[in-house]
Design a protein around this motif. Structure first.
Motif, PDB file in Angstrom:
ATOM      1  N   PHE A 170       0.834  -1.207   0.000  1.00 34.39           N
ATOM      2  CA  PHE A 170       0.000   0.000   0.000  1.00 34.39           C
ATOM      3  C   PHE A 170       0.871   1.260   0.000  1.00 34.39           C
ATOM      4  O   PHE A 170       0.559   2.244  -0.676  1.00 34.39           O
ATOM      5  CB  PHE A 170      -0.946   0.008   1.204  1.00 34.39           C
ATOM      6  CG  PHE A 170      -2.001  -1.070   1.151  1.00 34.39           C
ATOM      7  CD1 PHE A 170      -2.649  -1.373  -0.045  1.00 34.39           C
ATOM      8  CD2 PHE A 170      -2.350  -1.777   2.288  1.00 34.39           C
ATOM      9  CE1 PHE A 170      -3.624  -2.367  -0.103  1.00 34.39           C
ATOM     10  CE2 PHE A 170      -3.322  -2.774   2.238  1.00 34.39           C
ATOM     11  CZ  PHE A 170      -3.962  -3.075   1.046  1.00 34.39           C
ATOM     12  N   ALA A 171       1.956   1.226   0.755  1.00 36.02           N
ATOM     13  CA  ALA A 171       2.865   2.374   0.782  1.00 36.02           C
ATOM     14  C   ALA A 171       3.357   2.678  -0.632  1.00 36.02           C
ATOM     15  O   ALA A 171       3.405   3.836  -1.060  1.00 36.02           O
ATOM     16  CB  ALA A 171       4.042   2.101   1.718  1.00 36.02           C
ATOM     17  N   ARG A 172       3.691   1.624  -1.366  1.00 31.72           N
ATOM     18  CA  ARG A 172       4.170   1.821  -2.743  1.00 31.72           C
ATOM     19  C   ARG A 172       3.102   2.470  -3.601  1.00 31.72           C
ATOM     20  O   ARG A 172       3.413   3.288  -4.468  1.00 31.72           O
ATOM     21  CB  ARG A 172       4.594   0.494  -3.355  1.00 31.72           C
ATOM     22  CG  ARG A 172       5.818  -0.077  -2.651  1.00 31.72           C
ATOM     23  CD  ARG A 172       6.350  -1.271  -3.383  1.00 31.72           C
ATOM     24  NE  ARG A 172       7.079  -0.837  -4.560  1.00 31.72           N
ATOM     25  CZ  ARG A 172       7.696  -1.672  -5.387  1.00 31.72           C
ATOM     26  NH1 ARG A 172       7.645  -2.963  -5.169  1.00 31.72           N
ATOM     27  NH2 ARG A 172       8.355  -1.209  -6.426  1.00 31.72           N
ATOM     28  N   GLU A 173       1.867   2.096  -3.357  1.00 29.32           N
ATOM     29  CA  GLU A 173       0.792   2.701  -4.155  1.00 29.32           C
ATOM     30  C   GLU A 173       0.648   4.193  -3.860  1.00 29.32           C
ATOM     31  O   GLU A 173       0.225   4.960  -4.714  1.00 29.32           O
ATOM     32  CB  GLU A 173      -0.533   1.967  -3.914  1.00 29.32           C
ATOM     33  CG  GLU A 173      -0.494   0.564  -4.489  1.00 29.32           C
ATOM     34  CD  GLU A 173      -1.805  -0.198  -4.295  1.00 29.32           C
ATOM     35  OE1 GLU A 173      -2.861   0.445  -4.181  1.00 29.32           O
ATOM     36  OE2 GLU A 173      -1.742  -1.449  -4.242  1.00 29.32           O
ATOM     37  N   TYR A 221       0.755   7.367   8.387  1.00 24.90           N
ATOM     38  CA  TYR A 221      -0.003   6.411   7.567  1.00 24.90           C
ATOM     39  C   TYR A 221      -0.688   5.494   8.537  1.00 24.90           C
ATOM     40  O   TYR A 221      -0.068   5.084   9.517  1.00 24.90           O
ATOM     41  CB  TYR A 221       0.974   5.626   6.689  1.00 24.90           C
ATOM     42  CG  TYR A 221       0.497   4.262   6.196  1.00 24.90           C
ATOM     43  CD1 TYR A 221      -0.126   4.118   4.954  1.00 24.90           C
ATOM     44  CD2 TYR A 221       0.692   3.108   6.954  1.00 24.90           C
ATOM     45  CE1 TYR A 221      -0.538   2.876   4.486  1.00 24.90           C
ATOM     46  CE2 TYR A 221       0.277   1.855   6.497  1.00 24.90           C
ATOM     47  CZ  TYR A 221      -0.334   1.747   5.274  1.00 24.90           C
ATOM     48  OH  TYR A 221      -0.745   0.514   4.815  1.00 24.90           O
ATOM     49  N   PHE A 222      -1.974   5.172   8.337  1.00 24.41           N
ATOM     50  CA  PHE A 222      -2.483   4.020   9.074  1.00 24.41           C
ATOM     51  C   PHE A 222      -3.456   3.195   8.272  1.00 24.41           C
ATOM     52  O   PHE A 222      -4.031   3.624   7.277  1.00 24.41           O
ATOM     53  CB  PHE A 222      -3.012   4.347  10.468  1.00 24.41           C
ATOM     54  CG  PHE A 222      -3.930   5.515  10.579  1.00 24.41           C
ATOM     55  CD1 PHE A 222      -3.452   6.746  10.986  1.00 24.41           C
ATOM     56  CD2 PHE A 222      -5.272   5.382  10.312  1.00 24.41           C
ATOM     57  CE1 PHE A 222      -4.293   7.818  11.129  1.00 24.41           C
ATOM     58  CE2 PHE A 222      -6.134   6.449  10.457  1.00 24.41           C
ATOM     59  CZ  PHE A 222      -5.644   7.681  10.856  1.00 24.41           C
ATOM     60  N   LEU A 258      -7.636   5.648   1.036  1.00 25.41           N
ATOM     61  CA  LEU A 258      -7.704   4.590   0.032  1.00 25.41           C
ATOM     62  C   LEU A 258      -8.416   3.397   0.646  1.00 25.41           C
ATOM     63  O   LEU A 258      -8.077   2.958   1.749  1.00 25.41           O
ATOM     64  CB  LEU A 258      -6.269   4.203  -0.366  1.00 25.41           C
ATOM     65  CG  LEU A 258      -6.065   3.109  -1.411  1.00 25.41           C
ATOM     66  CD1 LEU A 258      -6.568   3.547  -2.786  1.00 25.41           C
ATOM     67  CD2 LEU A 258      -4.572   2.760  -1.506  1.00 25.41           C
ATOM     68  N   GLN A 259      -9.462   2.926  -0.049  1.00 23.01           N
ATOM     69  CA  GLN A 259     -10.112   1.701   0.396  1.00 23.01           C
ATOM     70  C   GLN A 259      -9.961   0.671  -0.696  1.00 23.01           C
ATOM     71  O   GLN A 259     -10.065   0.964  -1.880  1.00 23.01           O
ATOM     72  CB  GLN A 259     -11.590   1.963   0.697  1.00 23.01           C
ATOM     73  CG  GLN A 259     -12.295   0.709   1.245  1.00 23.01           C
ATOM     74  CD  GLN A 259     -13.744   0.970   1.599  1.00 23.01           C
ATOM     75  OE1 GLN A 259     -14.096   2.086   1.962  1.00 23.01           O
ATOM     76  NE2 GLN A 259     -14.568  -0.058   1.505  1.00 23.01           N
ATOM     77  N   LYS A 260      -9.680  -0.569  -0.301  1.00 16.42           N
ATOM     78  CA  LYS A 260      -9.315  -1.612  -1.256  1.00 16.42           C
ATOM     79  C   LYS A 260     -10.215  -2.825  -1.100  1.00 16.42           C
ATOM     80  O   LYS A 260     -10.644  -3.138   0.020  1.00 16.42           O
ATOM     81  CB  LYS A 260      -7.884  -2.076  -0.951  1.00 16.42           C
ATOM     82  CG  LYS A 260      -6.828  -1.182  -1.535  1.00 16.42           C
ATOM     83  CD  LYS A 260      -6.590  -1.573  -2.973  1.00 16.42           C
ATOM     84  CE  LYS A 260      -5.336  -0.907  -3.484  1.00 16.42           C
ATOM     85  NZ  LYS A 260      -5.018  -1.343  -4.833  1.00 16.42           N
ATOM     86  N   MET A 300      -6.984   2.692   4.263  1.00 17.30           N
ATOM     87  CA  MET A 300      -5.708   3.370   4.544  1.00 17.30           C
ATOM     88  C   MET A 300      -5.881   4.879   4.534  1.00 17.30           C
ATOM     89  O   MET A 300      -6.617   5.415   3.706  1.00 17.30           O
ATOM     90  CB  MET A 300      -4.669   3.015   3.470  1.00 17.30           C
ATOM     91  CG  MET A 300      -3.946   1.733   3.693  1.00 17.30           C
ATOM     92  SD  MET A 300      -4.919   0.310   3.158  1.00 17.30           S
ATOM     93  CE  MET A 300      -5.142   0.668   1.438  1.00 17.30           C
ATOM     94  N   PHE A 301      -5.145   5.523   5.389  1.00 17.76           N
ATOM     95  CA  PHE A 301      -5.127   6.983   5.436  1.00 17.76           C
ATOM     96  C   PHE A 301      -3.694   7.489   5.485  1.00 17.76           C
ATOM     97  O   PHE A 301      -2.835   6.875   6.124  1.00 17.76           O
ATOM     98  CB  PHE A 301      -5.839   7.499   6.696  1.00 17.76           C
ATOM     99  CG  PHE A 301      -7.296   7.213   6.730  1.00 17.76           C
ATOM    100  CD1 PHE A 301      -8.195   8.108   6.177  1.00 17.76           C
ATOM    101  CD2 PHE A 301      -7.770   6.048   7.315  1.00 17.76           C
ATOM    102  CE1 PHE A 301      -9.552   7.839   6.207  1.00 17.76           C
ATOM    103  CE2 PHE A 301      -9.120   5.771   7.352  1.00 17.76           C
ATOM    104  CZ  PHE A 301     -10.021   6.665   6.795  1.00 17.76           C
TER     105      PHE A 301
END
Lengths: 443, 443
Positions: free
Chosen positions: B250-253, B361-362, B391-393, B402-403
Motif C-alpha cells: 500500500f505504501a508503494r501505491e 499512515y495508518f 484509500l479503500q481496497k 488506509m489513510f
C-alpha cells in the motif's frame, strides 16, 4: 597561534579572519559565523571573528552586512601584513590575484582557507609546498562540491584505502541542464536558457558546460585520492553542449541517464581519468542526482563504495565548507593539506586517453537500406568492438542506429566510427558516449 | 606519543597497536594494514603495526592470519600494561569487558579506538570524560554505519552548522529484510529467513529487528549532531517485526518505501527522536537504499542536506573506519572525541514521544458496511487529525482502509485509533507508521 586545549576552561583568544572578497561565499560565511555563533563556540572552544575584508569597492551594496567589528580594506597588504590575523580566507576567485593573496599570506605565517578550485588545480603545487614548508593549513574543502565533505572524506576517512575508482557529478549547472532535458524532454539550448533564467547557469556558461569546472575539481580529487599530480592541461575534457535530446531519450530506453561525470580509475599504477558525458545505469544513486545537486561515488579496496550527495554551490553550503576548515584551525588541528607526507607528490602515470577502455554507447544516423547493419557490424568486429545491445528506430529514410558495446578501446571506437563514416551511408556525425558498468544492488 | 611532522624526513617510529578481539573486524583491520601498507605509510608518514591481540582461545582458527611480529595473549593486561603500545583497539563487543579494556587503557595513557556502539551509547559518558581528562583519543568512527564517514562528517565537516534533522538507515539487517519484502513481495518471516541464510541476519536477530542496534547508533549521532546526552533507555524504539507485506504494498501505491529510520529533529531547543518504521517518499535517496547498505541524511541550517551512503558492516568496511581513526592518531591529530568543548555534555531537552508531531499512515481492517468511513472520519476530526489521502481496497467482507494524514500528534493518533477500535467494526489491530514529508527535488 594559540593551541586549543579542550581540557582547560581558560578562554582562548578569538580566531581572527581576514577575507579576500565579499561576494556570495564571503557573505554566506559571515552569515554562518553570525547565526551559528553559539554553536560554533561550543565546537571550537573559542570565538571566530572577521576583522578585515578586502574588496575593490567598499561602497558597493552587499548581500549580507559586514559583521560588527569588521571593516573593509582595499589593499591586499591589509590581510598579510596584519599581525593580528590568524587566517586569510581567499574568496576572490581567478588565478593571479588569488594566488598572490595566498602566497603572501602563507609567507607571512598565516593559515589559508580557499574555495578556489581553478587556482589549486592549475597552480596548486607550489602553494601546497609553501604551506608544508611553513607548517600551515591550506584548507580547500569548499573548492570541490561545496557543502559535500569530499575533501575530508578522501583525505581522512578513507585514508587506509587504496582508491579504485571515483566518479562524480561535479558541476551543478551541467546537472541542472541534463536533468531538465531528461525530465522535460527539452533541447540543450532550451534547458541552458532555463538554467540561466533560474540562476543556475552564468551568462557565459562556457567554463561549466564545456566541463572545465568539473575538470578542475577532478584534478583536486585525483590528488586527494592517490597523492599524485595530474597536470590539469592533460586531462581529457568533454562537455555537454553537444548532448542531444534524442540521446537522452534513447539512453533511457536502455535503462540509463546521461550525466556529466568526472571519472578516474586506477589500474595497477596507471590512471585513466577525464570528464565526459556518461550513460549511468538507473540503478546507480549517481543516476538519481537531480538538478543542481552534486554527488561523488568513491570506491576503496577496503570500504567498498561510498556515495556522498549534497549542495555543490551556493552561499551557505559553500560557506559551511569554508567554515569547517576554519574550525579545524580554531581547534588547533595539525595541517594535513594534501593527505600525503613528503614535500612533493609524484607525477601521475597516465593511460593515454586513446588507450582508455570503456563500454560505449553510440548513435549513427544512417540511410535505411539493405546492408547497412551488415557493414556496420563488420567494421565493429574488425576493430575488436563487441556489441552488447543494438536498437534501430523509426520508419523514415534516415534512421538512428544505436549500439551499446562491451569494453572497447577509445582508439578502436574512434577508428570504427571513422570507417563507418567513410562508407557513405551515414547522414550525420556519429555520436558516442561512455557507459558506466552496472553496479551491484543499489550502489 | 611522538608527533608526526610532515615537514621532516626523519622517519617516525611505527605506531604500535594492541587489539582486543580478532573476529570479523579485527581480521579486516589486519588485512587492511597488510594489503595497504604502502598507501598507509604514505598517508601517515609512519608504519602502523599490530603487536598484541587479546583473545580467549589462541588456538582457534582465524579468518585472517595473525600479522608478522604480532602475538596472541589472553590477559587483558597485555594491552594496557604494555608500555610499547600506542593504541588499544577494542573489538570484543559487549559492554562489561569492553568497558574495562577501554577504561584501563585510557588510564594507562593509551589512545583507544572502538567499534562498540552499544557501550558508547549506554555507558559512553564516563569514558569520554576520562579520555578528555587524559587528553587522549577515543575514536569510534566504526561504531556508526561501518565504512560511512558519518562521525567525522558531523564532528568536523558540518561543525559550523546547526543541525536541523538527521535520519538514517542505520541497520543493514532491517534494510535487507525490508528490501526483500519490497522487491519480492515476501512476508517478514520469509525475508528474515532469507537474510539469515545469506548471512545478513543473526541466528537471534532481536537486537537488529527490534530496532535496538539502530537506536544505539542514533544515540551516538544525536550526541555528535547536537552535543547533548540523550539517555539510551529513554529513546522510543519500534522495530520492523510487525511490518506486513500489505503495508509495504500500500505504501508503494501512495509513492513511498517503508524503511526503518533512526530519526531526530531539533525544534527550538527540544529534540524529537526515535527509531521507527517510516514511509519514505520515493523521491528521497533514502528510499532507494537497497539491501544491506546504510545511509544517513543530515540537514544543517547552512549546508542544506547532505546524504552519505555505503556499507554499514563487514570486515573490510568497518576495518576501514577503524583504520581511519588509527591514522588520525598516527598523524598526531588533536583528539576531538565528542566534537564539543567542555568536560560534560548537557542533557537533551526531549519532547515527550506522545507530543511528537508527524505525518502518519495508518491501516484499519474494517467490515465493509455503510457508515464506517463516516465514523472513522468523525473520530479523526475529533482528534484534530486532518486527512491527506485515503484509500479503500478490495471487495470482501473485511477490507483495508488506509489513510495518510497531515501533521498530527502521536497522542492524538493513538487516541483516535483506540476510539476507532472501540466502535466494533475493526477486525484487526490498527497499524500506524510515520511518514517523512516530501523533499525538494532529489534530496
Amino acid at each position: 597561534m594559540q593551541k586549543n586545549n579542550v581540557q582547560t576552561d581558560r578562554p582562548l583568544k578569538p580566531l581572527l579572519l581576514g577575507l579576500a572578497g565579499y561576494g556570495t561565499v564571503g557573505s554566506g560565511l559571515a552569515r554562518i559565523l553570525d547565526e551559528n555563533r553559539e554553536a560554533i563556540r561550543r565546537r571550537a572552544g573559542r570565538d571566530i571573528r572577521i576583522k578585515s575584508v578586502l574588496v575593490r569597492d567598499p561602497s558597493r551594496p552587499r548581500q549580507y552586512p559586514l559583521p560588527e567589528g569588521a571593516s573593509f580594506c582595499t589593499e591586499m597588504s591589509c590581510l598579510y601584513d596584519d599581525p593580528e590575523l590568524d587566517v586569510v580566507v581567499e574568496l576572490i576567485g581567478g588565478v593571479v590575484n588569488a594566488g598572490e593573496v595566498i602566497r603572501r599570506s602563507l609567507l607571512a605565517g598565516k593559515h589559508v582557507v580557499t574555495a578556489n578550485k581553478a587556482l589549486l588545480a592549475e597552480d596548486g603545487k607550489d602553494l601546497f609546498q609553501l604551506a608544508a614548508e611553513k607548517g600551515l593549513y591550506l584548507g580547500y574543502e569548499a573548492s570541490v562540491c561545496g557543502g559535500i565533505p569530499v575533501v575530508q572524506t578522501l583525505r581522512e576517512s578513507l585514508a587506509a584505502n587504496r582508491i579504485v575508482t571515483l566518479s562524480g557529478i561535479l558541476n551543478g549547472t551541467c546537472n541542472y541542464i541534463l536533468s531538465s532535458m531528461t525530465s522535460k524532454g527539452m533541447s540543450f539550448d532550451a534547458a541552458l536558457k532555463e538554467a540561466q533564467d533560474q540562476g543556475f547557469a552564468e551568462a557565459d556558461p562556457t567554463l561549466d558546460i564545456e566541463g572545465f569546472d568539473a575538470a578542475h575539481k577532478l584534478a583536486l580529487l585525483i590528488r586527494l585520492a592517490w597523492g599524485i599530480h595530474y597536470p590539469f592541461k592533460d586531462l581529457p575534457v568533454s562537455g555537454i553542449s553537444r548532448v542531444a535530446a534524442e540521446d537522452i531519450q534513447f539512453a533511457r530506453e536502455f535503462g540509463y541517464n546521461i550525466k556529466l561525470l568526472g571519472y578516474a580509475q586506477m589500474e595497477g599504477d596507471t590512471l585513466d581519468a577525464g570528464v565526459f558525458p556518461f550513460l549511468v545505469p538507473n540503478s546507480y544513486l549517481l543516476a538519481k542526482v537531480g538538478y543542481s545537486y552534486n554527488a561523488v561515488r568513491i570506491e576503496g579496496n577496503a570500504v567498498g563504495s561510498v556515495f556522498l550527495h549534497g549542495r555543490g554551490a551556493g552561499d551557505m553550503p559553500t560557506g559551511s565548507a569554508v567554515a569547517a576548515d576554519i574550525l579545524a584551525i580554531a581547534r588547533g588541528d595539525q595541517p594535513n593539506n594534501l593527505g600525503f607526507c613528503g614535500a612533493e607528490l609524484p607525477a601521475a602515470k597516465i593511460r593515454p586517453p586513446k588507450e582508455s577502455r570503456s563500454r560505449y554507447y553510440f548513435r549513427l544516423q544512417v540511410q535505411d537500406k539493405p546492408g547497412v547493419m551488415r557493414d556496420v557490424a563488420a567494421i565493429l568486429a574488425e576493430n575488436n568492438i563487441s556489441i552488447h545491445q543494438a536498437l534501430q528506430k523509426g520508419l523514415t529514410d534516415v534512421v538512428p542506429l544505436m549500439f551499446m558495446t562491451h569494453l572497447a578501446k577509445t582508439r578502436d571506437v574512434e577508428n570504427a566510427l571513422a570507417s563507418i563514416a567513410a562508407c557513405g551511408f551515414t547522414r550525420a556525425e556519429p555520436v558516442y558516449y561512455r557507459v558506466l558498468p552496472q553496479p551491484n544492488e543499489s550502489d
